[in-house]
Design an enzyme around this catalytic site. Sequence first.
Site, PDB file in Angstrom:
ATOM      1  N   ALA A 131       0.834  -1.207   0.000  1.00  0.00           N
ATOM      2  CA  ALA A 131       0.000   0.000   0.000  1.00  0.00           C
ATOM      3  C   ALA A 131       0.865   1.251   0.000  1.00  0.00           C
ATOM      4  O   ALA A 131       1.936   1.287   0.614  1.00  0.00           O
ATOM      5  CB  ALA A 131      -0.894   0.008   1.232  1.00  0.00           C
ATOM      6  N   SER A 136      -2.671   2.174   4.003  1.00  0.00           N
ATOM      7  CA  SER A 136      -2.371   0.834   4.511  1.00  0.00           C
ATOM      8  C   SER A 136      -3.194   0.495   5.752  1.00  0.00           C
ATOM      9  O   SER A 136      -3.302   1.302   6.684  1.00  0.00           O
ATOM     10  CB  SER A 136      -0.890   0.725   4.869  1.00  0.00           C
ATOM     11  N   ASP A 145       0.257  -9.492   9.729  1.00  0.00           N
ATOM     12  CA  ASP A 145       0.744 -10.493   8.776  1.00  0.00           C
ATOM     13  C   ASP A 145       1.269 -11.673   9.585  1.00  0.00           C
ATOM     14  O   ASP A 145       2.086 -11.493  10.504  1.00  0.00           O
ATOM     15  CB  ASP A 145       1.861  -9.917   7.909  1.00  0.00           C
ATOM     16  N   GLU A 194      -3.637 -12.390  -0.431  1.00  0.00           N
ATOM     17  CA  GLU A 194      -2.731 -12.403   0.715  1.00  0.00           C
ATOM     18  C   GLU A 194      -3.333 -13.245   1.846  1.00  0.00           C
ATOM     19  O   GLU A 194      -3.986 -12.722   2.747  1.00  0.00           O
ATOM     20  CB  GLU A 194      -2.441 -10.992   1.219  1.00  0.00           C
ATOM     21  N   TRP A 196      -2.016 -14.496   4.290  1.00  0.00           N
ATOM     22  CA  TRP A 196      -1.332 -14.261   5.560  1.00  0.00           C
ATOM     23  C   TRP A 196      -1.790 -12.970   6.258  1.00  0.00           C
ATOM     24  O   TRP A 196      -1.467 -12.739   7.404  1.00  0.00           O
ATOM     25  CB  TRP A 196       0.180 -14.181   5.323  1.00  0.00           C
ATOM     26  N   HIS A 197      -2.542 -12.136   5.541  1.00  0.00           N
ATOM     27  CA  HIS A 197      -2.924 -10.817   6.068  1.00  0.00           C
ATOM     28  C   HIS A 197      -4.322 -10.899   6.686  1.00  0.00           C
ATOM     29  O   HIS A 197      -5.315 -11.110   5.988  1.00  0.00           O
ATOM     30  CB  HIS A 197      -2.917  -9.790   4.930  1.00  0.00           C
TER      31      HIS A 197
END
Length: 289
Positions: A131, A136, A145, A194, A196-197
Site C-alpha cells: 500500500a 495501509s 501479517d 494475501e 497471511w494478512h
Amino acid sequence: MRLASAVTSTVLASTLLFSAIPAAQAAPDKDLPAIESSQLTDASSMLALINPTTKLSPENYTPSKLVNVAGTGMQLRSEAAKAVEQLITDARAAGHSIHLLSAYRSYERQAALFNQYQTKYGTAYAERISARPGTSEHQLGLAADLGYTNSQAELKSAFGQTPAGIWIAKHAVEYGLIIRYPDGKEEITGYKYEPWHVRYTGKEHAKALAQSGAETFEEYFTMLGEASASKKVKATAVAEDEEQDSSAPTDTDSSEESKKSGYGVMKDDDLLVLRFLPPYRDWGFGFSE
C-alpha cells in the site's frame, strides 16, 4: 479522525466508492449488525475502510492505545492484539507454528517500505503487493501479517494451501479476524491474494460478513452503508407520517363539522322509520339532528 472525503457519508460510501463492485447476495437488513454512520467514516472505528482509493485523513494518522503483541516487539490496538495473540496460541496448540511477521506500521515506515518495493519491482507491481503510505491497513493498528515457522511459503499465495494457512482461513472469524485480501478479488480489494494478512473487525462483524454473502470487506462495507441509509430513510418516513397524523382532524372535529353541514348521527327512531319504508322509496333525507 475522519477518512478521506471520498467516504464522508454512508450514502457516498455505498453509491460512489463501490458503484463498480459486483453486488453480493445481501442479507436482509435485520441480519446485519446495527451501526452508527460514524463507524463507516471514522479512522478510529473497527470498520474503517482503507484501500488504494481511500486514504486516511490526516495521512499520518496514528491510532491511540497501541499495545505490544505478547512475545513480540510489534504493536496493535488492544482489541486486535488480544485477538491475534489468542489465534496464535490456539493455532500452536493445534500443531501450527504460526508467528507474527508484521503489525502496526506508521506512515513513515509504510512510505519507506513502498519506496523499497517501487525501486525493486516498479510502480505497477509495487501497488499490487504494497500500500502507498496513508492507504495501509497496518497504519490502522488492526491488521497483522502471519507467518509459518520453517515454511518456504511465507508472504506468498502458496501460504493459503499450507496446513497453517488453511487453519487460519477456517478459524479467523472466531477471533473477530478476516482474511482481508481473498483469492480472485484483486479487482475489488486492489491487492493480490494475501492469505497471511488478517484484519480485525470484531467477532460480530466477522461473523456477519461470513454469513452475508459478501466475499470481501468492501462488499460488506457497502451492505452496511446501504442498510444504514435505508434505515434512515424509513425512520424519516415514519416521523413524517406521525407528524401528519398528529395534524389530522380528530373524530370530535369530524362530528362537529357534520353537524354544521346539516348531517346528524343516526338515532334509534330513524332506524325504526327506515324499517317500514318500501325498498322503492327515495331515502334521500337527513337523519335526526
